[in-house]
Design a protein around this motif. Structure first.
Motif, PDB file in Angstrom:
ATOM      1  N   THR A  69       0.829  -1.214   0.000  1.00 28.59           N
ATOM      2  CA  THR A  69       0.000   0.000   0.000  1.00 28.59           C
ATOM      3  C   THR A  69       0.860   1.260   0.000  1.00 28.59           C
ATOM      4  OG1 THR A  69      -0.157   0.207   2.410  1.00 28.59           O
ATOM      5  CG2 THR A  69      -1.755  -1.251   1.321  1.00 28.59           C
ATOM      6  N   LEU A  70       2.140   1.105   0.361  1.00 30.10           N
ATOM      7  CA  LEU A  70       3.046   2.254   0.470  1.00 30.10           C
ATOM      8  C   LEU A  70       4.015   2.353  -0.706  1.00 30.10           C
ATOM      9  CD1 LEU A  70       3.941   1.775   4.253  1.00 30.10           C
ATOM     10  CD2 LEU A  70       2.256   3.359   3.284  1.00 30.10           C
ATOM     11  N   ILE A  71       4.274   1.211  -1.338  1.00 28.85           N
ATOM     12  CA  ILE A  71       5.277   1.163  -2.413  1.00 28.85           C
ATOM     13  C   ILE A  71       4.596   0.603  -3.664  1.00 28.85           C
ATOM     14  CG2 ILE A  71       7.550   0.300  -3.105  1.00 28.85           C
ATOM     15  CD1 ILE A  71       8.186  -0.125  -0.122  1.00 28.85           C
ATOM     16  N   PRO A  72       4.206   1.488  -4.596  1.00 28.78           N
ATOM     17  CA  PRO A  72       3.399   1.028  -5.738  1.00 28.78           C
ATOM     18  C   PRO A  72       4.123   0.070  -6.665  1.00 28.78           C
ATOM     19  CG  PRO A  72       4.023   3.347  -5.979  1.00 28.78           C
ATOM     20  CD  PRO A  72       4.420   2.940  -4.584  1.00 28.78           C
ATOM     21  N   GLN A  73       5.451   0.023  -6.586  1.00 25.20           N
ATOM     22  CA  GLN A  73       6.195  -0.906  -7.460  1.00 25.20           C
ATOM     23  C   GLN A  73       5.952  -2.365  -7.076  1.00 25.20           C
ATOM     24  OE1 GLN A  73       7.593   1.954  -6.289  1.00 25.20           O
ATOM     25  NE2 GLN A  73       7.826   3.000  -8.250  1.00 25.20           N
ATOM     26  N   ILE A  74       5.505  -2.615  -5.826  1.00 20.97           N
ATOM     27  CA  ILE A  74       5.228  -3.991  -5.404  1.00 20.97           C
ATOM     28  C   ILE A  74       3.935  -4.474  -6.058  1.00 20.97           C
ATOM     29  CG2 ILE A  74       4.649  -5.494  -3.451  1.00 20.97           C
ATOM     30  CD1 ILE A  74       6.359  -3.720  -1.667  1.00 20.97           C
ATOM     31  N   LYS A  75       4.011  -5.576  -6.798  1.00 21.62           N
ATOM     32  CA  LYS A  75       2.831  -6.091  -7.489  1.00 21.62           C
ATOM     33  C   LYS A  75       2.122  -7.173  -6.683  1.00 21.62           C
ATOM     34  CE  LYS A  75       3.437  -3.222 -10.623  1.00 21.62           C
ATOM     35  NZ  LYS A  75       2.608  -2.007 -10.505  1.00 21.62           N
ATOM     36  N   GLU A 132      14.402  -2.765 -12.433  1.00 20.40           N
ATOM     37  CA  GLU A 132      14.542  -1.385 -11.976  1.00 20.40           C
ATOM     38  C   GLU A 132      13.594  -1.094 -10.811  1.00 20.40           C
ATOM     39  OE1 GLU A 132      14.255  -2.334 -15.176  1.00 20.40           O
ATOM     40  OE2 GLU A 132      16.382  -1.998 -15.619  1.00 20.40           O
ATOM     41  N   ASP A 133      12.402  -1.708 -10.844  1.00 19.14           N
ATOM     42  CA  ASP A 133      11.444  -1.478  -9.765  1.00 19.14           C
ATOM     43  C   ASP A 133      11.936  -2.063  -8.438  1.00 19.14           C
ATOM     44  OD1 ASP A 133       9.789  -0.055 -11.376  1.00 19.14           O
ATOM     45  OD2 ASP A 133       8.173  -1.544 -11.464  1.00 19.14           O
ATOM     46  N   ILE A 134      12.727  -3.126  -8.513  1.00 19.19           N
ATOM     47  CA  ILE A 134      13.306  -3.676  -7.274  1.00 19.19           C
ATOM     48  C   ILE A 134      14.265  -2.653  -6.665  1.00 19.19           C
ATOM     49  CG2 ILE A 134      14.723  -5.525  -6.272  1.00 19.19           C
ATOM     50  CD1 ILE A 134      13.630  -7.434  -8.359  1.00 19.19           C
ATOM     51  N   ALA A 135      15.026  -1.978  -7.507  1.00 22.26           N
ATOM     52  CA  ALA A 135      15.958  -0.953  -7.017  1.00 22.26           C
ATOM     53  C   ALA A 135      15.199   0.199  -6.357  1.00 22.26           C
ATOM     54  CB  ALA A 135      16.826  -0.440  -8.167  1.00 22.26           C
ATOM     55  N   ILE A 136      14.060   0.572  -6.935  1.00 27.32           N
ATOM     56  CA  ILE A 136      13.234   1.641  -6.339  1.00 27.32           C
ATOM     57  C   ILE A 136      12.722   1.193  -4.972  1.00 27.32           C
ATOM     58  CG2 ILE A 136      11.074   2.944  -6.592  1.00 27.32           C
ATOM     59  CD1 ILE A 136      11.577   2.840  -9.660  1.00 27.32           C
ATOM     60  N   TYR A 137      12.289  -0.065  -4.901  1.00 23.90           N
ATOM     61  CA  TYR A 137      11.823  -0.651  -3.630  1.00 23.90           C
ATOM     62  C   TYR A 137      12.920  -0.623  -2.578  1.00 23.90           C
ATOM     63  CZ  TYR A 137      11.036  -4.866  -0.664  1.00 23.90           C
ATOM     64  OH  TYR A 137      10.941  -5.766   0.360  1.00 23.90           O
ATOM     65  N   TYR A 138      14.135  -1.020  -2.954  1.00 24.98           N
ATOM     66  CA  TYR A 138      15.242  -1.035  -2.001  1.00 24.98           C
ATOM     67  C   TYR A 138      15.398   0.329  -1.314  1.00 24.98           C
ATOM     68  CZ  TYR A 138      17.384  -5.545  -3.325  1.00 24.98           C
ATOM     69  OH  TYR A 138      17.652  -6.868  -3.531  1.00 24.98           O
ATOM     70  N   ASP A 139      15.314   1.379  -2.116  1.00 19.67           N
ATOM     71  CA  ASP A 139      15.623   2.718  -1.607  1.00 19.67           C
ATOM     72  C   ASP A 139      14.400   3.455  -1.084  1.00 19.67           C
ATOM     73  OD1 ASP A 139      18.259   2.334  -2.255  1.00 19.67           O
ATOM     74  OD2 ASP A 139      18.084   3.254  -4.243  1.00 19.67           O
ATOM     75  N   PRO A 180      11.678   4.876   1.313  1.00 12.71           N
ATOM     76  CA  PRO A 180      11.703   5.097   2.769  1.00 12.71           C
ATOM     77  C   PRO A 180      10.866   4.085   3.548  1.00 12.71           C
ATOM     78  CG  PRO A 180      11.378   7.170   1.596  1.00 12.71           C
ATOM     79  CD  PRO A 180      11.327   6.088   0.557  1.00 12.71           C
ATOM     80  N   ALA A 181       9.736   3.648   2.995  1.00 15.83           N
ATOM     81  CA  ALA A 181       8.893   2.678   3.702  1.00 15.83           C
ATOM     82  C   ALA A 181       9.591   1.329   3.828  1.00 15.83           C
ATOM     83  CB  ALA A 181       7.556   2.515   2.977  1.00 15.83           C
ATOM     84  N   HIS A 182      10.379   0.955   2.818  1.00 10.14           N
ATOM     85  CA  HIS A 182      11.137  -0.297   2.890  1.00 10.14           C
ATOM     86  C   HIS A 182      12.287  -0.183   3.883  1.00 10.14           C
ATOM     87  CE1 HIS A 182      14.427  -3.026   1.366  1.00 10.14           C
ATOM     88  NE2 HIS A 182      13.488  -3.873   1.701  1.00 10.14           N
ATOM     89  N   ILE A 183      12.960   0.948   3.864  1.00 11.41           N
ATOM     90  CA  ILE A 183      14.088   1.153   4.790  1.00 11.41           C
ATOM     91  C   ILE A 183      13.585   1.138   6.233  1.00 11.41           C
ATOM     92  CG2 ILE A 183      15.818   2.833   5.541  1.00 11.41           C
ATOM     93  CD1 ILE A 183      16.016   3.631   2.499  1.00 11.41           C
ATOM     94  N   LYS A 184      12.440   1.794   6.485  1.00 11.62           N
ATOM     95  CA  LYS A 184      11.853   1.804   7.827  1.00 11.62           C
ATOM     96  C   LYS A 184      11.503   0.373   8.250  1.00 11.62           C
ATOM     97  CE  LYS A 184       8.017   3.905  10.456  1.00 11.62           C
ATOM     98  NZ  LYS A 184       7.248   2.715  10.806  1.00 11.62           N
ATOM     99  N   PHE A 185      10.903  -0.382   7.337  1.00 12.48           N
ATOM    100  CA  PHE A 185      10.535  -1.761   7.658  1.00 12.48           C
ATOM    101  C   PHE A 185      11.781  -2.609   7.941  1.00 12.48           C
ATOM    102  CE2 PHE A 185      10.134  -6.114   6.154  1.00 12.48           C
ATOM    103  CZ  PHE A 185       9.247  -6.580   7.109  1.00 12.48           C
ATOM    104  N   ALA A 186      12.802  -2.431   7.146  1.00 11.52           N
ATOM    105  CA  ALA A 186      14.025  -3.216   7.330  1.00 11.52           C
ATOM    106  C   ALA A 186      14.628  -2.975   8.717  1.00 11.52           C
ATOM    107  CB  ALA A 186      15.044  -2.875   6.230  1.00 11.52           C
ATOM    108  N   TRP A 187      14.555  -1.728   9.194  1.00 12.29           N
ATOM    109  CA  TRP A 187      15.081  -1.413  10.525  1.00 12.29           C
ATOM    110  C   TRP A 187      14.250  -2.083  11.612  1.00 12.29           C
ATOM    111  CZ3 TRP A 187      19.584   0.296  12.187  1.00 12.29           C
ATOM    112  CH2 TRP A 187      20.415   0.936  11.269  1.00 12.29           C
ATOM    113  N   GLU A 188      12.948  -2.245  11.380  1.00 18.05           N
ATOM    114  CA  GLU A 188      12.101  -2.943  12.357  1.00 18.05           C
ATOM    115  C   GLU A 188      12.369  -4.449  12.341  1.00 18.05           C
ATOM    116  OE1 GLU A 188       8.369   0.215  11.827  1.00 18.05           O
ATOM    117  OE2 GLU A 188       8.195  -1.854  11.098  1.00 18.05           O
ATOM    118  N   LEU A 189      12.661  -4.963  11.137  1.00 21.29           N
ATOM    119  CA  LEU A 189      12.846  -6.398  10.976  1.00 21.29           C
ATOM    120  C   LEU A 189      14.192  -6.874  11.534  1.00 21.29           C
ATOM    121  CD1 LEU A 189      11.718  -9.029   9.582  1.00 21.29           C
ATOM    122  CD2 LEU A 189      12.974  -8.315   7.542  1.00 21.29           C
TER     123      LEU A 189
END
Lengths: 124, 124
Positions: free
Chosen positions: A40-46, A75-82, A84-93
């Motif tokens: 819901t936060l990262i539109p590149q995720i299908k 390229e969409d995976i690279a966008i996902y990596y960077d 902010p919602a993914h980075i925040k989640f990674a810090w929680e995980l």
């Protein structure tokens, strides 16, 4: 009829994780809720789904959980990596994971051998 | 429009493999042809696809290839394990693989936490 999560998109991002033994179910549930919310936060995720290993042959090398996230392009995976919602989640995980690995791939049913298109030992 | 292999069936059998460095492309192609042929020999297989890791973050722990085989049930995976065509294939694959791991899982998008239903340290 049982509903089966669909994998859409040409590229798949696979994460295998070994959760720490002392993770409480409530803590784990909070993390998976945050993960399930990423599309819901990262539109590149299908699509995004996950599961717990149920194998009985003990060939898991200690990994207990698997997550599959799908994308339309490399390229969409690279966008996902960077993102902010993914980075925040990674810090929680990170604090609840003892070990993990990542494989990105483009699934094929062909037997043609793809050429190497990058150096997997580089970090970019 | 690019064709994307579909994953069907409620259960997924994931194999990560590290191929030996000295495997010749022709040998690898023969092995993948034998793998791609398994669904014609083992009716429990609902779909099969594979890919080569394309990640750039070097978190693969050395694994270079991934295969996903899907089934309708956990029981069908057991039938696949013991099927003569699978055993024959495994014997062909073994000499070219340096390391591998297997995860079986039932993909879900739910955040409900599945209960442990077996002991992954046992071999059965």
């Amino acid at each position: 009829m049982e509903e089966v999560p669909k994998s859409v998109g040409a590229y798949r991002h696979i994460i295998l994780a070994k959760m720490k033994d002392d993770v409480e179910p409530e803590e784990f549930e909070q993390i998976m809720k945050a993960f399930a919310n990423l599309p819901t936060l990262i539109p590149q995720i299908k699509s995004l789904h996950w599961g717990r290993d149920e194998s009985v042959k003990n060939k898991t090398q200690g990994f207990t959980h698997i997550v599959e996230v799908t994308f339309d392009s490399h390229e969409d995976i690279a966008i996902y990596y960077d993102h902010p919602a993914h980075i925040k989640f990674a810090w929680e995980l990170f604090p609840v994971v003892e070990d993990y690995l990542v494989i990105n791939y483009k699934p094929t049913t062909s037997v043609e051998i793809p050429q190497k298109n990058n150096n997997n030992n580089s970090s970019s």
